[in-house]
Design a protein around this motif. Sequence first.
Motif, PDB file in Angstrom:
ATOM      1  N   MET A 122       4.928   8.315   3.301  1.00 43.71           N
ATOM      2  CA  MET A 122       4.071   8.065   2.172  1.00 43.71           C
ATOM      3  C   MET A 122       2.779   7.385   2.628  1.00 43.71           C
ATOM      4  O   MET A 122       1.711   7.675   2.103  1.00 43.71           O
ATOM      5  N   VAL A 123       2.880   6.492   3.600  1.00 39.05           N
ATOM      6  CA  VAL A 123       1.690   5.802   4.091  1.00 39.05           C
ATOM      7  C   VAL A 123       0.694   6.809   4.658  1.00 39.05           C
ATOM      8  O   VAL A 123      -0.504   6.725   4.380  1.00 39.05           O
ATOM      9  N   ALA A 124       1.179   7.763   5.430  1.00 37.55           N
ATOM     10  CA  ALA A 124       0.294   8.780   6.007  1.00 37.55           C
ATOM     11  C   ALA A 124      -0.412   9.568   4.901  1.00 37.55           C
ATOM     12  O   ALA A 124      -1.613   9.863   5.013  1.00 37.55           O
ATOM     13  N   ASP A 125       0.311   9.895   3.848  1.00 39.20           N
ATOM     14  CA  ASP A 125      -0.293  10.627   2.727  1.00 39.20           C
ATOM     15  C   ASP A 125      -1.369   9.787   2.034  1.00 39.20           C
ATOM     16  O   ASP A 125      -2.418  10.303   1.654  1.00 39.20           O
ATOM     17  N   LEU A 126      -1.112   8.495   1.876  1.00 45.53           N
ATOM     18  CA  LEU A 126      -2.084   7.609   1.241  1.00 45.53           C
ATOM     19  C   LEU A 126      -3.339   7.465   2.100  1.00 45.53           C
ATOM     20  O   LEU A 126      -4.453   7.422   1.583  1.00 45.53           O
ATOM     21  N   VAL A 127      -3.155   7.406   3.415  1.00 46.68           N
ATOM     22  CA  VAL A 127      -4.299   7.315   4.321  1.00 46.68           C
ATOM     23  C   VAL A 127      -5.085   8.619   4.303  1.00 46.68           C
ATOM     24  O   VAL A 127      -6.319   8.615   4.225  1.00 46.68           O
ATOM     25  N   ASP A 128      -4.381   9.750   4.374  1.00 50.86           N
ATOM     26  CA  ASP A 128      -5.045  11.057   4.360  1.00 50.86           C
ATOM     27  C   ASP A 128      -5.858  11.259   3.086  1.00 50.86           C
ATOM     28  O   ASP A 128      -6.924  11.863   3.113  1.00 50.86           O
ATOM     29  N   ALA A 129      -5.353  10.753   1.971  1.00 47.73           N
ATOM     30  CA  ALA A 129      -6.039  10.905   0.689  1.00 47.73           C
ATOM     31  C   ALA A 129      -7.128   9.839   0.500  1.00 47.73           C
ATOM     32  O   ALA A 129      -7.765   9.787  -0.538  1.00 47.73           O
ATOM     33  N   LYS A 130      -7.304   8.978   1.516  1.00 45.53           N
ATOM     34  CA  LYS A 130      -8.306   7.901   1.478  1.00 45.53           C
ATOM     35  C   LYS A 130      -8.060   6.894   0.346  1.00 45.53           C
ATOM     36  O   LYS A 130      -8.975   6.241  -0.139  1.00 45.53           O
TER      37      LYS A 130
END
Length: 67
Positions: A1-9
Amino acid sequence: MVADLVDAKILTSMEDVFTLPDRAEQILALDGVGQKSLDKLVVEIEKIRRPPLERFIHAIGIPQVGE
């Protein structure tokens, strides 16, 4: 989930963790994130926002104070 949040800025720094509850609509728009996941995330953020007093005092790092 963290990676998705980072990718979505949505998550760009450590301080942003505490603003995540305010960005619920953006988080729910991510693939695979539902209301239940968001609710769990908010609960965990609230836990770290208000640590037990003994952990807070220890984290301050005052010599001779803490565990």
